[in-house]
Design a protein around this motif. Structure first.
Motif, mmCIF file in Angstrom:
data_model
loop_
_atom_site.group_PDB
_atom_site.id
_atom_site.type_symbol
_atom_site.label_atom_id
_atom_site.label_comp_id
_atom_site.label_asym_id
_atom_site.label_seq_id
_atom_site.Cartn_x
_atom_site.Cartn_y
_atom_site.Cartn_z
ATOM 1 N N ASP A 97 1.103 -1.114 -0.888
ATOM 2 C CA ASP A 97 0.037 0.036 -0.150
ATOM 3 C C ASP A 97 0.493 1.058 -0.037
ATOM 4 O O ASP A 97 0.220 2.089 -0.583
ATOM 5 N N GLN A 156 -1.918 -1.320 -8.623
ATOM 6 C CA GLN A 156 -3.162 -1.128 -9.259
ATOM 7 C C GLN A 156 -4.583 -1.513 -9.572
ATOM 8 O O GLN A 156 -5.223 -1.635 -8.332
ATOM 9 N N ARG A 159 -5.670 -3.123 -5.853
ATOM 10 C CA ARG A 159 -6.020 -1.883 -5.217
ATOM 11 C C ARG A 159 -7.645 -1.660 -5.421
ATOM 12 O O ARG A 159 -8.595 -1.407 -5.129
ATOM 13 N N SER A 160 -8.006 -1.372 -7.108
ATOM 14 C CA SER A 160 -8.589 -1.140 -8.014
ATOM 15 C C SER A 160 -9.979 -2.312 -8.434
ATOM 16 O O SER A 160 -10.929 -1.642 -8.205
#
Length: 194
Positions: A97, A156, A159-160
């Protein structure tokens, strides 16, 4: 209660940065979280930038230097170290993170300098691994860039759109195998243009 150390503050700052970006590194909320006063902060640091620098050093040590040192200490062949590297940085317990939070704050001078240094350290290590595997220097550097791009893209997606990625276990292992096979594949070599 024992006295807090500079490292306690840096670790709390890194946790805050990982969760909320650079804006989350604020002295008063960190003091509350640590169960202390701002006086403890000023005992260890001259200001917020000094705390941010300490957190960035901790991030570099934990997320790059220690990982490289651990891989090198094992003495495994380059292919195995590359596999271990991918496995380690994509493990659920990896502190990734912070990488994404720092990329979002890349315009800040302290963050920009740390990102540049860490990115180059990571790329240099990957390049060295590909060189050990027999890739010529320019191709080794390109493979390192490709590997690092895959890492950033994976972060990415985690997370998304985490549902797109294979779950830990055999499916994640097969996915890592595919990434590694792609990185190690010998494709056509074209002469540089122009």
């Amino acid at each position: 209660m024992s006295r807090l150390s500079r490292e306690d503050w840096a670790s709390a700052a890194l946790d805050a940065l990982s969760a909320g970006g650079l804006a989350a590194v604020a002295v008063e909320p960190l003091a509350v979280r640590l169960g202390t006063t701002k006086g403890s902060f000023y005992w260890h640091f001259g200001g917020r930038d000094e705390l941010v620098e300490a957190a960035l050093r901790l991030w570099r040590q934990a997320g790059t230097t220690s990982i490289i040192e651990g891989l090198e200490a094992g003495g495994a062949p380059a292919t195995q170290r590359l596999r271990q590297l991918f496995t380690q940085v994509f493990a659920p317990e990896a502190r990734t993170d912070a990488d994404l939070a720092l990329l979002a704050d890349a315009g800040h001078p302290l963050v920009a300098a740390a990102l540049a240094d860490v990115t180059e350290q990571r790329l240099a290590y990957l390049t060295a691994l590909f060189r050990e595997l027999g890739f010529p220097p320019a191709r080794a550097r390109r493979r390192a860039l490709l590997a690092y791009s895959a890492y950033l893209g994976q972060l990415q997606l985690m997370r998304s759109a985490p549902g797109l990625l294979p779950k830990p276990g055999p499916a994640r292992t097969a996915y890592a195998d595919d990434i590694l096979a792609t990185l190690l594949a010998e494709g056509p070599v074209r002469p540089p243009s122009g």
